[in-house]
Design a protein around this motif. Structure first.
Motif, PDB file in Angstrom:
ATOM      1  N   LEU A 114       0.841  -1.198   0.000  1.00 29.79           N
ATOM      2  CA  LEU A 114       0.000   0.000   0.000  1.00 29.79           C
ATOM      3  C   LEU A 114       0.873   1.244   0.000  1.00 29.79           C
ATOM      4  CD1 LEU A 114      -2.514  -1.096   2.802  1.00 29.79           C
ATOM      5  CD2 LEU A 114      -2.817  -1.326   0.335  1.00 29.79           C
ATOM      6  N   VAL A 115       0.558   2.175  -0.901  1.00 34.72           N
ATOM      7  CA  VAL A 115       1.261   3.459  -0.944  1.00 34.72           C
ATOM      8  C   VAL A 115       0.266   4.546  -0.562  1.00 34.72           C
ATOM      9  CG1 VAL A 115       2.609   5.085  -2.312  1.00 34.72           C
ATOM     10  CG2 VAL A 115       2.746   2.627  -2.807  1.00 34.72           C
ATOM     11  N   LYS A 116       0.530   5.205   0.583  1.00 32.16           N
ATOM     12  CA  LYS A 116      -0.338   6.287   1.036  1.00 32.16           C
ATOM     13  C   LYS A 116       0.271   7.628   0.632  1.00 32.16           C
ATOM     14  CE  LYS A 116      -2.251   4.164   5.241  1.00 32.16           C
ATOM     15  NZ  LYS A 116      -2.348   4.307   6.701  1.00 32.16           N
ATOM     16  N   SER A 117      -0.568   8.503   0.092  1.00 31.02           N
ATOM     17  CA  SER A 117      -0.179   9.901  -0.092  1.00 31.02           C
ATOM     18  C   SER A 117      -1.315  10.734   0.480  1.00 31.02           C
ATOM     19  CB  SER A 117       0.065  10.223  -1.577  1.00 31.02           C
ATOM     20  OG  SER A 117      -1.124  10.077  -2.321  1.00 31.02           O
ATOM     21  N   ASP A 118      -1.148  12.047   0.500  1.00 31.67           N
ATOM     22  CA  ASP A 118      -2.153  12.905   1.132  1.00 31.67           C
ATOM     23  C   ASP A 118      -3.543  12.707   0.543  1.00 31.67           C
ATOM     24  OD1 ASP A 118      -0.408  13.962   2.912  1.00 31.67           O
ATOM     25  OD2 ASP A 118      -0.027  15.796   1.791  1.00 31.67           O
ATOM     26  N   ARG A 119      -3.615  12.438  -0.770  1.00 34.44           N
ATOM     27  CA  ARG A 119      -4.917  12.410  -1.431  1.00 34.44           C
ATOM     28  C   ARG A 119      -5.302  11.065  -2.024  1.00 34.44           C
ATOM     29  NH1 ARG A 119      -3.146  17.252  -5.111  1.00 34.44           N
ATOM     30  NH2 ARG A 119      -1.152  16.390  -4.454  1.00 34.44           N
ATOM     31  N   GLN A 120      -4.406  10.066  -1.931  1.00 33.53           N
ATOM     32  CA  GLN A 120      -4.685   8.800  -2.621  1.00 33.53           C
ATOM     33  C   GLN A 120      -4.074   7.621  -1.871  1.00 33.53           C
ATOM     34  OE1 GLN A 120      -4.353   8.376  -7.110  1.00 33.53           O
ATOM     35  NE2 GLN A 120      -2.564   7.212  -6.509  1.00 33.53           N
ATOM     36  N   LEU A 121      -4.760   6.483  -1.975  1.00 29.28           N
ATOM     37  CA  LEU A 121      -4.232   5.213  -1.483  1.00 29.28           C
ATOM     38  C   LEU A 121      -4.124   4.279  -2.684  1.00 29.28           C
ATOM     39  CD1 LEU A 121      -3.457   3.310   0.891  1.00 29.28           C
ATOM     40  CD2 LEU A 121      -5.862   2.654   0.996  1.00 29.28           C
ATOM     41  N   THR A 122      -2.921   3.715  -2.901  1.00 30.07           N
ATOM     42  CA  THR A 122      -2.688   2.798  -4.018  1.00 30.07           C
ATOM     43  C   THR A 122      -2.411   1.415  -3.459  1.00 30.07           C
ATOM     44  OG1 THR A 122      -1.704   4.631  -5.252  1.00 30.07           O
ATOM     45  CG2 THR A 122      -1.317   2.412  -6.095  1.00 30.07           C
ATOM     46  N   ARG A 123      -3.110   0.414  -3.970  1.00 33.01           N
ATOM     47  CA  ARG A 123      -2.983  -0.963  -3.475  1.00 33.01           C
ATOM     48  C   ARG A 123      -2.458  -1.844  -4.600  1.00 33.01           C
ATOM     49  NH1 ARG A 123      -5.869  -4.384   0.382  1.00 33.01           N
ATOM     50  NH2 ARG A 123      -6.034  -6.492  -0.443  1.00 33.01           N
TER      51      ARG A 123
END
Length: 200
Positions: A114-123
């Motif tokens: 999982l990659v978390k950024s301020d506006r998005q979560l990528t799985r």
């Protein structure tokens, strides 16, 4: 700059090649070609390894490559930072990104990446992709090279994420703006050339 869990900061340009530090059952080394590599250190089974976090930051004009404990590789672009655990949990492999990074994720169907950024979560489960999530830009762009990823606005709770997520195919790019996602087929070169030190 590499910030260790205990707050120590290491200037990676000034650091000599070889072992940089050891913490929480992990050995951190710097190679001659400028990579940071995390390696698990054998520990007695009775030892309980606590999760601790490191953060690597690049200045404007700088780049760095990291090999995470699961052997996933990350290229961090200029003016970016990546926060990650020195040892991933049994449930997932979560990192936090500010700025831009290219990921080559080691396959592990039991533990999604999982990659978390301020506006998005990528799985992801195992793939190659680029995320551009600079705070000063209006959009978050995720460009898929191979495999599959799903993206969802970070404002959506994890329970409601599955039906609101957008799944990308290789050669596609999602653009997230104000919590809404659009997808388009793109030429990959303009979005990943920076990883090879090339201006496109």
């Amino acid at each position: 700059t590499l910030t260790l869990a205990d707050g120590r900061k290491i200037n990676l340009d000034m650091a000599t090649d070889g072992k940089l530090a050891e913490e929480s059952g992990i050995k951190i080394t710097k190679t001659a070609d400028g990579q940071i590599i995390y390696q698990l250190v054998p520990t007695p089974k009775t030892v309980n390894i606590e999760a601790s976090y490191n953060t690597i930051e690049t200045p404007k004009g700088g780049q760095y490559k990291i090999v995470l404990p699961d052997s996933s590789r990350v290229w961090l672009n200029a003016a970016s930072s990546l926060k990650y655990p020195t040892n991933f949990s049994a449930e997932n492999r979560t990192v936090e990104l500010k700025g831009e990074a290219y990921f080559e994720v080691s396959p592990d169907k039991q533990r999604p990446f999982l990659v978390k950024s301020d506006r998005q979560l990528t799985r992801v489960l195992g793939t190659q992709f680029n995320i551009s999530a600079y705070e000063e830009e209006e959009t978050v762009k995720t460009t898929l090279v191979e495999g599959a990823v799903s993206v969802v606005p970070s404002s959506i709770s994890s329970s409601g994420a599955s039906h609101l997520s957008t799944v990308l195919k290789p050669g596609e790019q999602s653009t997230m703006l104000n919590g809404k996602t659009s997808v388009a087929k793109v030429d990959l070169a303009p979005y990943i050339s920076w990883k090879k030190g090339v201006f496109y």
